[in-house]
Design an enzyme around this catalytic site. Structure first.
Site, PDB file in Angstrom:
ATOM      1  N   CYS A   6       0.826  -1.217   0.000  1.00  0.00           N
ATOM      2  CA  CYS A   6       0.000   0.000   0.000  1.00  0.00           C
ATOM      3  C   CYS A   6       0.857   1.262   0.000  1.00  0.00           C
ATOM      4  O   CYS A   6       0.453   2.297  -0.502  1.00  0.00           O
ATOM      5  CB  CYS A   6      -0.967  -0.001   1.172  1.00  0.00           C
ATOM      6  SG  CYS A   6      -0.198  -0.351   2.755  1.00  0.00           S
ATOM      7  N   GLU A  25      -4.269   3.780  -7.919  1.00  0.00           N
ATOM      8  CA  GLU A  25      -3.328   2.826  -7.347  1.00  0.00           C
ATOM      9  C   GLU A  25      -3.289   1.578  -8.239  1.00  0.00           C
ATOM     10  O   GLU A  25      -4.318   0.946  -8.450  1.00  0.00           O
ATOM     11  CB  GLU A  25      -3.796   2.433  -5.938  1.00  0.00           C
ATOM     12  CG  GLU A  25      -2.864   1.470  -5.245  1.00  0.00           C
ATOM     13  CD  GLU A  25      -3.391   1.022  -3.881  1.00  0.00           C
ATOM     14  OE1 GLU A  25      -4.562   0.620  -3.789  1.00  0.00           O
ATOM     15  OE2 GLU A  25      -2.630   1.105  -2.904  1.00  0.00           O
TER      16      GLU A  25
HETATM   17  O1  TXE Z   1      -9.345  -5.800  -2.298  1.00  0.00           O
HETATM   18  P1  TXE Z   1     -10.651  -5.754  -1.410  1.00  0.00           P
HETATM   19  P2  TXE Z   1      -9.104  -6.461  -3.699  1.00  0.00           P
HETATM   20  C1  TXE Z   1      -6.198  -2.228  -3.297  1.00  0.00           C
HETATM   21  C2  TXE Z   1      -5.337  -2.494  -4.513  1.00  0.00           C
HETATM   22  C3  TXE Z   1      -6.077  -3.600  -5.181  1.00  0.00           C
HETATM   23  C4  TXE Z   1      -7.506  -3.194  -4.901  1.00  0.00           C
HETATM   24  C5  TXE Z   1      -8.510  -4.300  -4.996  1.00  0.00           C
HETATM   25  O2  TXE Z   1      -5.329  -1.356  -5.329  1.00  0.00           O
HETATM   26  O3  TXE Z   1      -5.817  -3.673  -6.549  1.00  0.00           O
HETATM   27  O4  TXE Z   1      -7.474  -2.707  -3.600  1.00  0.00           O
HETATM   28  O5  TXE Z   1      -8.047  -5.434  -4.290  1.00  0.00           O
HETATM   29  C6  TXE Z   1     -13.010  -7.977   1.772  1.00  0.00           C
HETATM   30  N1  TXE Z   1     -17.634  -5.911   2.695  1.00  0.00           N
HETATM   31  N2  TXE Z   1      -5.701  -2.889  -2.130  1.00  0.00           N
HETATM   32  O6  TXE Z   1     -10.311  -6.445  -4.562  1.00  0.00           O
HETATM   33  O7  TXE Z   1     -11.848  -6.185  -2.181  1.00  0.00           O
HETATM   34  C7  TXE Z   1     -12.266  -9.023   0.976  1.00  0.00           C
HETATM   35  O8  TXE Z   1     -12.900 -10.279   1.078  1.00  0.00           O
HETATM   36  C8  TXE Z   1     -16.707  -6.372   3.554  1.00  0.00           C
HETATM   37  C9  TXE Z   1      -4.979  -2.042  -1.199  1.00  0.00           C
HETATM   38  O9  TXE Z   1      -8.477  -7.760  -3.479  1.00  0.00           O
HETATM   39  O10 TXE Z   1     -10.648  -4.424  -0.794  1.00  0.00           O
HETATM   40  C10 TXE Z   1     -10.895  -8.951   1.627  1.00  0.00           C
HETATM   41  O11 TXE Z   1     -10.913  -9.660   2.853  1.00  0.00           O
HETATM   42  N3  TXE Z   1     -15.539  -6.903   3.159  1.00  0.00           N
HETATM   43  C11 TXE Z   1      -4.696  -2.702   0.045  1.00  0.00           C
HETATM   44  C12 TXE Z   1     -10.743  -7.457   1.914  1.00  0.00           C
HETATM   45  O12 TXE Z   1     -12.055  -6.926   1.888  1.00  0.00           O
HETATM   46  C13 TXE Z   1     -15.283  -6.974   1.842  1.00  0.00           C
HETATM   47  C14 TXE Z   1      -4.571  -4.151   0.146  1.00  0.00           C
HETATM   48  C15 TXE Z   1      -9.874  -6.694   0.934  1.00  0.00           C
HETATM   49  O13 TXE Z   1     -10.352  -6.915  -0.351  1.00  0.00           O
HETATM   50  C16 TXE Z   1     -16.214  -6.500   0.902  1.00  0.00           C
HETATM   51  C17 TXE Z   1      -5.343  -4.863  -0.843  1.00  0.00           C
HETATM   52  C18 TXE Z   1     -17.424  -5.952   1.371  1.00  0.00           C
HETATM   53  N4  TXE Z   1     -18.368  -5.458   0.557  1.00  0.00           N
HETATM   54  C19 TXE Z   1      -5.850  -4.224  -1.943  1.00  0.00           C
HETATM   55  N5  TXE Z   1     -15.680  -6.684  -0.331  1.00  0.00           N
HETATM   56  C20 TXE Z   1      -4.009  -1.931   1.119  1.00  0.00           C
HETATM   57  N6  TXE Z   1      -4.639  -0.890   1.657  1.00  0.00           N
HETATM   58  O14 TXE Z   1      -2.917  -2.291   1.510  1.00  0.00           O
HETATM   59  C21 TXE Z   1     -14.474  -7.248  -0.173  1.00  0.00           C
HETATM   60  N7  TXE Z   1     -14.224  -7.431   1.147  1.00  0.00           N
END
Ligand code: TXE
Length: 488
Positions: free
Chosen positions: A281, A382
């Site tokens: 991140c 990002e």
């Molecule tokens: O993350 P999600 P994704 C960013 C990075 C990446 C983008 C998408 O840019 O390309 O996010 O990644 C849970 N209610 N980061 O789609 O969906 C999901 O199951 C509750 C930045 O993989 O945000 C997982 O446990 N929970 C980052 C968690 O959210 C929900 C790290 C993260 O998944 C949900 C990762 C909902 N409606 C990705 N939908 C950082 N800040 O470091 C999904 N989840």
């Protein structure tokens, strides 16, 4: 062994099963159970009951600290197994996974020590007959939702302070990388966490994450993940006015002034962005370089990026692993295509590797773009992958302006030999962490979190504990007398 832990028992759950994929070769590492709606409900009720009627919340702070210290000892004992599992799950190199386990151990030790140091304070009311105290109490049932890039590390930043403060929790790890979170819950169980205090449910965001964030019996949600998901969680929690803490990534400027040594600047430009294939991140994805150094630095970075050795995380010679999933690589490829369509100059990368042994996995070559404009999608959003963009500046004010020209505000760095300038720029950057002549380091005692759309609240440090506490004011009048406000 069943993969869900609810109310002190390991259980298979009713949501079927899911395969955990090794990003190195797309093989199945393990098949894990998934939670059904009834499991989500049971986990929340277990945490609620354990909070309302169980012993944890009234366990003394030193005892809670002692339990966290035992977890740290167990992490040391099982370090190698946990590190290997993290590498299988995420694809990162074993060296990185071992560092992660060391960092996680340090976080548990930090909150073990802090648990009994933040009891509250006495307030001077100016009235000798009044004793006023502000006491710290746990928030209640905390839902901890974590991402796939640092599965164990992100969980430790949440679960250690949550437990130190006396809360109970329901953990929902990323469906992509659940394995080390399961291992950590086993260690918490072994360390003696009472029944119902820690629960873990597995499954995707829609069917398991969302119901947790909407549940009326949940007091707080702590989430690390993507911006769109964070926004959905904030909306979902509005109905029941939960406390919400979110860390939503960044678009982090790495600003290099021309008085920086070329070798140093090139070395750290690569480390800042390509560590863990850019899935960090705080990755320094926007390199912002002073004119006089720009061309030499771009050439040097291109030369070095071309030679980064991709490979199996278990191979000592690998310098970087694959991306976490096929879907995430497709997203990175889309970013590269859009940058090229918008006219960015591809310096190096922009493709999958050629080596036959890397064809099964989700690899992508480290990619560098120069001659970018700040309205391009690759600059605004990002990418969370191995893509570095290089921008240029000619004055300090322009460097600051570029560094702040993002809706995110998580982290950034400034490289210069001029310390006055370094601290001016650090002060002007609207980001939660600023490194001077360094990139990436953090310690459990210093707060971590975002300005702007990178999130709210802070993890780590004393604020990372306060996040999981209510601050209650107790006013004690030791010599009460009638107020006579109403003359009656
Ligand atoms: O993350 P999600 P994704 C960013 C990075 C990446 C983008 C998408 O840019 O390309 O996010 O990644 C849970 N209610 N980061 O789609 O969906 C999901 O199951 C509750 C930045 O993989 O945000 C997982 O446990 N929970 C980052 C968690 O959210 C929900 C790290 C993260 O998944 C949900 C990762 C909902 N409606 C990705 N939908 C950082 N800040 O470091 C999904 N989840």
């Amino acid at each position: 062994m069943p993969s869900l832990y609810i109310d002190g028992s390991w259980t298979a759950g009713s949501g079927g099963s899911a395969e955990v994929i090794n990003p190195f070769d797309a093989s199945v590492v393990e098949t894990v159970d998934q939670a059904g709606p009834d499991d989500v409900e049971r986990a929340v009720i277990a945490a609620r009951t354990a909070f309302d009627t169980g012993p944890w919340r009234t366990t003394s702070a030193p005892e809670r600290g002692a339990l966290l210290r035992r977890v740290a000892e167990l992490l040391v004992r099982d370090k190698e197994e946990i590190a290997r599992t993290e590498t299988l799950d995420t694809g990162k190199t074993l060296v990185e996974s071992r560092i992660d386990v060391d960092d996680v151990t340090a976080v548990f030790r930090y909150y073990a020590d802090l648990a009994d140091k933040e009891a509250g304070r006495i307030v001077d009311t100016g009235q000798s007959n009044v004793l006023a105290r502000v006491v710290h109490e746990p928030v209640g049932v905390c839902v901890l939702i974590t991402p796939w890039n640092y599965p164990l590390l992100q969980l430790s930043w949440k679960v250690a302070p949550a437990l130190a403060a006396g809360n109970t929790c329901v953990i929902k790890p990323s469906e992509v990388t659940p394995l080390t979170s399961i291992l950590l819950v086993k260690l918490l169980e072994e360390a003696g966490v009472p029944r119902g205090v820690v629960n873990i449910v597995l499954g995707d965001g829609r069917s398991v994450g969302a119901p947790l964030t909407e549940h009326a019996a949940v007091d707080m949600v702590s989430f690390t993940g993507g911006l769109a998901t964070g926004q959905a969680i904030i909306r979902a929690s509005a109905a029941t006015v939960k406390r919400v803490a979110v860390e939503l990534g960044g678009k982090n400027p790495n600003i290099v002034f021309a008085d920086t040594d070329l070798d140093l600047a090139a070395d750290w430009a690569l480390t800042a962005v390509f560590l863990h294939a850019g899935q960090v991140c705080s990755a320094g994805a926007r390199l912002i370089v002073e004119d006089a150094l720009h061309d030499d630095l771009v050439a040097e970075i291109g030369r070095r990026a071309e030679r980064i050795r991709l490979g199996n995380g278990f191979d000592d010679k690998s310098e970087s692993g694959p991306l976490v999933s096929a879907a995430h690589r497709a997203k990175i490829e889309d970013f590269v295509a859009s940058a090229q369509a918008e006219g960015a100059r591809l310096v190096v990368g922009g493709k999958r590797p050629d080596e036959p042994e890397l064809q099964q996995g989700f690899f992508y070559r480290p990619t560098v773009f120069a001659d970018v404009r700040r309205d391009m999608r690759v600059i605004r959003e990002e990418t969370f992958g191995p893509i570095l963009t290089v921008e240029r500046f000619s004055t300090e004010a322009e460097a600051i302006e570029l560094g702040n020209d993002t809706e995110y505000g998580l982290a950034g760095a400034v490289w210069t030999a001029d310390m006055g300038r370094a601290h001016r720029v650090a002060g002007a950057l609207r980001h939660g962490t600023v490194w001077i002549n360094d990139y990436h380091p953090y310690v459990p005692g210093a707060e971590w979190g975002g300005f702007k759309r990178s999130g709210n609240g802070r993890e780590l440090g004393p604020t990372g504990l306060a996040e999981y506490q209510e601050h209650k004011h107790v006013w004690h009048n030791t010599a009460p007398a009638p107020a006579r406000w109403f003359k009656g």
